[in-house]
Every structure is written in C-alpha cells, then in structure tokens.
Design a protein around this motif. Sequence first.
Motif, short mmCIF file in Angstrom:
data_model
loop_
_atom_site.label_atom_id
_atom_site.label_comp_id
_atom_site.label_asym_id
_atom_site.label_seq_id
_atom_site.Cartn_x
_atom_site.Cartn_y
_atom_site.Cartn_z
N THR A 272 0.56 -1.05 0.04
CA THR A 272 -0.21 0.10 -0.24
C THR A 272 1.16 1.53 -0.21
O THR A 272 0.70 2.62 0.34
CB THR A 272 -0.94 0.10 1.37
OG1 THR A 272 0.02 0.09 2.38
CG2 THR A 272 -1.98 -0.70 0.97
N ARG A 273 1.78 1.36 -0.02
CA ARG A 273 3.15 2.40 -0.11
C ARG A 273 3.19 2.86 -1.60
O ARG A 273 4.05 3.65 -1.66
CB ARG A 273 4.44 1.90 0.70
CG ARG A 273 3.87 1.77 2.14
CD ARG A 273 5.23 1.21 2.85
NE ARG A 273 6.09 0.46 1.60
CZ ARG A 273 7.61 -0.41 1.80
NH1 ARG A 273 8.64 1.03 2.51
NH2 ARG A 273 8.07 -1.04 1.41
N ALA A 274 3.13 2.11 -2.35
CA ALA A 274 3.15 1.90 -3.09
C ALA A 274 2.04 3.52 -4.16
O ALA A 274 1.13 3.55 -3.75
CB ALA A 274 2.40 1.02 -4.62
N VAL A 275 3.37 4.11 -5.24
CA VAL A 275 1.93 4.89 -5.34
C VAL A 275 1.96 5.27 -7.45
O VAL A 275 3.00 4.24 -8.34
CB VAL A 275 3.10 6.63 -5.43
CG1 VAL A 275 3.37 6.45 -3.81
CG2 VAL A 275 4.77 6.91 -5.80
N VAL A 276 1.30 5.66 -7.93
CA VAL A 276 1.52 6.37 -9.31
C VAL A 276 1.40 7.38 -10.06
O VAL A 276 0.91 8.25 -9.52
CB VAL A 276 -0.19 5.84 -9.78
CG1 VAL A 276 -0.36 6.12 -11.30
CG2 VAL A 276 -0.11 3.97 -9.38
N PHE A 277 2.57 7.69 -10.02
CA PHE A 277 2.49 9.61 -10.74
C PHE A 277 3.05 9.09 -12.15
O PHE A 277 2.70 8.69 -12.85
CB PHE A 277 4.38 9.33 -10.05
CG PHE A 277 4.74 10.65 -11.25
CD1 PHE A 277 4.34 11.85 -10.38
CD2 PHE A 277 5.72 10.53 -12.18
CE1 PHE A 277 5.31 12.97 -11.19
CE2 PHE A 277 5.77 12.18 -12.76
CZ PHE A 277 6.24 12.68 -12.34
N ALA A 278 2.19 10.45 -12.64
CA ALA A 278 2.08 10.99 -14.24
C ALA A 278 1.84 11.89 -14.16
O ALA A 278 1.77 13.22 -13.69
CB ALA A 278 0.54 10.26 -14.68
N SER A 279 2.52 12.73 -15.15
CA SER A 279 2.81 14.09 -16.40
C SER A 279 1.31 14.45 -16.07
O SER A 279 1.04 15.70 -15.55
CB SER A 279 3.02 14.79 -17.37
OG SER A 279 4.31 13.39 -17.57
N ARG A 280 0.68 13.45 -16.40
CA ARG A 280 -1.06 13.99 -16.75
C ARG A 280 -1.78 12.83 -16.62
O ARG A 280 -1.86 11.24 -17.27
CB ARG A 280 -1.38 13.94 -18.65
CG ARG A 280 -0.48 15.09 -19.09
CD ARG A 280 -1.25 16.84 -18.82
NE ARG A 280 0.11 17.74 -19.21
CZ ARG A 280 0.74 18.34 -18.37
NH1 ARG A 280 0.52 17.93 -17.93
NH2 ARG A 280 0.83 19.32 -19.20
N LEU A 281 -2.19 12.85 -15.16
CA LEU A 281 -2.86 11.14 -14.45
C LEU A 281 -4.51 11.20 -14.80
O LEU A 281 -5.15 12.29 -14.37
CB LEU A 281 -2.68 11.57 -13.02
CG LEU A 281 -2.98 10.22 -12.25
CD1 LEU A 281 -2.03 9.04 -12.98
CD2 LEU A 281 -2.78 10.51 -10.83
N GLN A 282 -3.79 10.92 -16.15
CA GLN A 282 -6.02 11.06 -16.22
C GLN A 282 -6.48 8.97 -16.75
O GLN A 282 -6.85 9.04 -17.43
CB GLN A 282 -6.70 11.55 -17.65
CG GLN A 282 -5.36 12.04 -18.50
CD GLN A 282 -5.73 12.28 -19.58
OE1 GLN A 282 -6.35 12.97 -19.46
NE2 GLN A 282 -5.01 13.93 -19.92
N PRO A 283 -6.61 8.41 -15.70
CA PRO A 283 -6.75 7.13 -16.37
C PRO A 283 -8.11 6.47 -16.00
O PRO A 283 -8.90 6.85 -15.65
CB PRO A 283 -5.66 6.50 -14.69
CG PRO A 283 -6.11 7.48 -13.94
CD PRO A 283 -5.71 8.51 -14.29
N THR A 284 -7.61 4.84 -17.20
CA THR A 284 -9.81 4.68 -16.99
C THR A 284 -9.87 3.82 -15.80
O THR A 284 -10.63 4.15 -15.10
CB THR A 284 -9.33 3.65 -17.87
OG1 THR A 284 -9.06 4.05 -19.11
CG2 THR A 284 -10.77 2.87 -17.93
N GLN A 285 -8.84 3.63 -15.03
CA GLN A 285 -8.82 3.01 -13.43
C GLN A 285 -7.19 3.01 -13.05
O GLN A 285 -6.58 2.88 -14.09
CB GLN A 285 -9.34 1.50 -13.68
CG GLN A 285 -9.99 0.58 -12.66
CD GLN A 285 -10.49 -0.39 -13.75
OE1 GLN A 285 -9.56 -1.56 -13.03
NE2 GLN A 285 -11.75 -0.52 -13.48
#
Lengths: 265, 217
Positions: B165-178
């Motif tokens: 649960t420490r994991a992260v998701v980083f994105a320059s443009r974060l607009q995921p389907t899910q």
Amino acid sequence: MGEVVVITSGKGGVGKTTTTANIGTGLAALGKRVVLIDTDIGLRNLDVVMGLENRIVYDLVDVTQGHCRLKQALIKDKRFDGLFLLPAAQTKDKTAVTAEDMKKLCCTLKEEFDFVLVDCPAGIEQGFKNAIAGAEKALIVTTPEVSAVRDADRIIGLLEANNLPGPKLIINRIRPDMVKRGDMMNIEDMIDILAIDLIGVVPEDEYIVVSTNKGEPAVLDMDSRAGQAYRNIAKRLTGAEVPLINLDYEEGIVNKLKRLLGFKG
Amino acid sequence: MEPVILKGNREGVVVHLDCNLDFNELCARIEAKIKAADTFLGNKTEVIINSGSVAFNFGQAQQLRDLLDSLGLGIKKFIPEVNNQEEVLKDIPVPQVVIDDTRFLAQGPALIIRKNLRSGQSIFHDGTIIILGDVNPGAEVIATGHILVIGNLRGIAHAGAKGDTRAVVFASRLQPTQLRIANFITRAPDEEVLVPLEPEIARIKDEMVVIEKYMQK
C-alpha cells in the motif's frame, strides 16, 4: 429461461457493436433482464460504447479460465438495473476462449437472464465460431452496400451449416434519400438476395456517432431516428408486432419551410 | 625483510614500505633511509610510495608528504591509491535523511520503458516501472512497486500489485481509466473531467486512493 442471440455480420464496421448496445439497452428499458457479451477479444469496444470501460476488473477470459466467478465479471449498467455487460479481454486474443467455453457460459447465463446478446467480432474465424457456439438465434447486421451484403450472405450460409437456422436481418445505415435516387441498394433488393426475414431497418443518423462517443446508447434518445428503429427491434424481439418506421419523413428545415409555405406538396 | 627499500624502475624511484610496522616507526625508518641515500636521490625527486597491500588513509598520506617535503623530495603517487573515502565522509556532514516521505522508496529493480503503450498491451514487472511515453486507454501497467509515467496515463495502472500500500502512481498527466493500488480500485468519474495540467501523484491515504498535485506550492 432466456434466449441467446448472436449479433453478427461478417464484414466489419457495419454496426454490430452499436446494434448490440442499443438493442440490449432497449430490451432493458422494456424491463427485461439482459446480459451483453463482448466476444471480440483483443479488440473490445462494447464496453466503450456502453460507457462502462472504467468499471472493468475481470473479463470473459478471466471467467472461462476460472480466475474469477461469473458474477464478479458482470458489470451492472449505470442506467438499468437489469442490464449487465460481460466485457472481452483486451490483452489476449481470440484463441483464449473455446467454443466449448462459450456454450457453457451461455447456458449458465440464460438461466438468469431473459436475453443473452452476444456481440460477434468481424470475420469468420475463431472469434465468430466462439460467438455462435452458444447461440440459439442470430441477428445479421448489414449495410446497403454490395460488399456487406455479400459477407452477410456468407455468414447466413455458415450459420445454417452450424445448425443455427432462421437468422433475422437488420439493415443498418440506410439513407432513404439515396435509395429514392437509386444511388443505394433498397430493402427489397437486399431481402431478395439474402432471403431471410427482416427484423428492422435503421436509418443513418449522425446522433449515433455522438452517442457512441459519449457512451450512451442512442436508443434512449427519443429524438434519434436510429434510436426509434432500435426501440422497435427490441420490441419485435420480445414478440410484439411493430410496423417498420416510415423512412420517408426525413426532410431538412428548408424543405419543411417550403412545404409550410406551400411551395411543395 | 627490510622495512624501507628504495628501488628504481622506469617510472622513477619507488619506495617499498613494510606496513606491518607502526606508522610513526615507519616514518622514522623512511627518514633514516633517505638521509643515508642522500646522494643516490637527487634534489626535488618525486618518488613513488608502494605500501604493498595496505592503502594509507588521507591523514597518513599527508604526513608522508610533509616528511618527504622536509627531506627535499616529492611524492609522485601512492600504490595502492590513498583511501580518501573516510576522510571525505568526515569532512562533509552526512545529510540527515528525513523519512517522512516514502514516495520514492523504490522496491526492486526498476524497469524503464521508452515507448507508448497502446490498447491491448500489458506490462508486468516485479518492481518499479518507469514509462517515458504515454499509456493509452486499453493498455495496462502492473507493477509490484511504483508506477511512474512521464507522459499521459490514460489506461489502467496497478501499483503495489502484490499488496504494497506504500506504492504510488505518478504521471505527468494522470487521467487513467482505472487506478489500482494494492487492493484498492478507483475509476474515472463518469462525467467529463478536466485534463490535469500538471503532474499528479496517487497513493493510499487513510484506506483511500487520493490524487494530489505533485508539485506542492
């Protein structure tokens, strides 16, 4: 006990997925319990057209391979409680499912639903074989083009060979003005070639593009002419007698004004 | 063995030292030896210090330089090289690592992908995934560690896939389907959403997936 209906065409791009989404939604709007199965593994679209893409966790392949229970993979529609979608896998291919799997799946689903609509991929290979495996009825979608009609004819032959007789025809994207000018095949020509029963004619409608992009089936739009046609097809599937919609009333505002002003009969 | 031996070779004069001796004792012996060899070594000769298998530390090396300098000699080089490390570490204060930000505690080796992931493509990696490109709708990225997308993330991302649960998701443009982190799943809202204009980061906070601007003003 419901029935399993496959929607197929042979040729791609004639509107199988749009038809499946609209008829399915139309049946659900009539209070039926409906499940839509997308068998186009690797090129799934039905989830997008239904606007349910972001809800997918498990898919058809997960179910047939036993990674999850069937109930877990069924996605409930946002508009109707009795409408569900079983999405295709996107990262696998057609060979991930066998005809035997589909037969079993359809048998299980029709216990619980009034209608099981199977959206068939284009082509006549494994995907097609899977899609028709569990079906009891078939709807053939075609457009008024020689190539589409040719492919539809081939499909009808294959369905007969696979003990699925009596398919019904849906003519999609017809343009009455072009038919009138003789620039497009007319309904009679097509029925003459294909020699099967017609269950509906859907006129070309720009709104379909809008609704597909929005993920809201056109069948719910009371102003859409294609939507009206799909509502009628849904009613016919439940056994009701509904006359074909009048394709002739299409006219632009200019013509309407002219007529009102008495320039045109 | 003689503790200090002078030898000449192509590179010049080499002073072989026996480092089993105490360092101060060694220095005394070097002084004695060089004074004795006064005529053998010319003035301002640069010698090579060979201490065998033992490396002098920074302080010892300095002491030797001073000693030879007082004897009118220089040092060309040390064999083996002087071990500067501990001295450097002594001089520069060790930065205090503040562990209130676990965002980039990467787990496992990172996988770097330099292409766009398109519909139907799926990447799994046991560790952190870094994507220099876009992740389109219909594509999925699954990592047991973090997922960093330098580009548009429009598909499905699953970080901490084995339950971290420490994991992260980083994105320059974060607009995921899910978006999935460990066992948590969120999806894009059904309404139209504005395209994020700056990098965002998603992580688990209080049992919920939260998305925050990455650059805090």
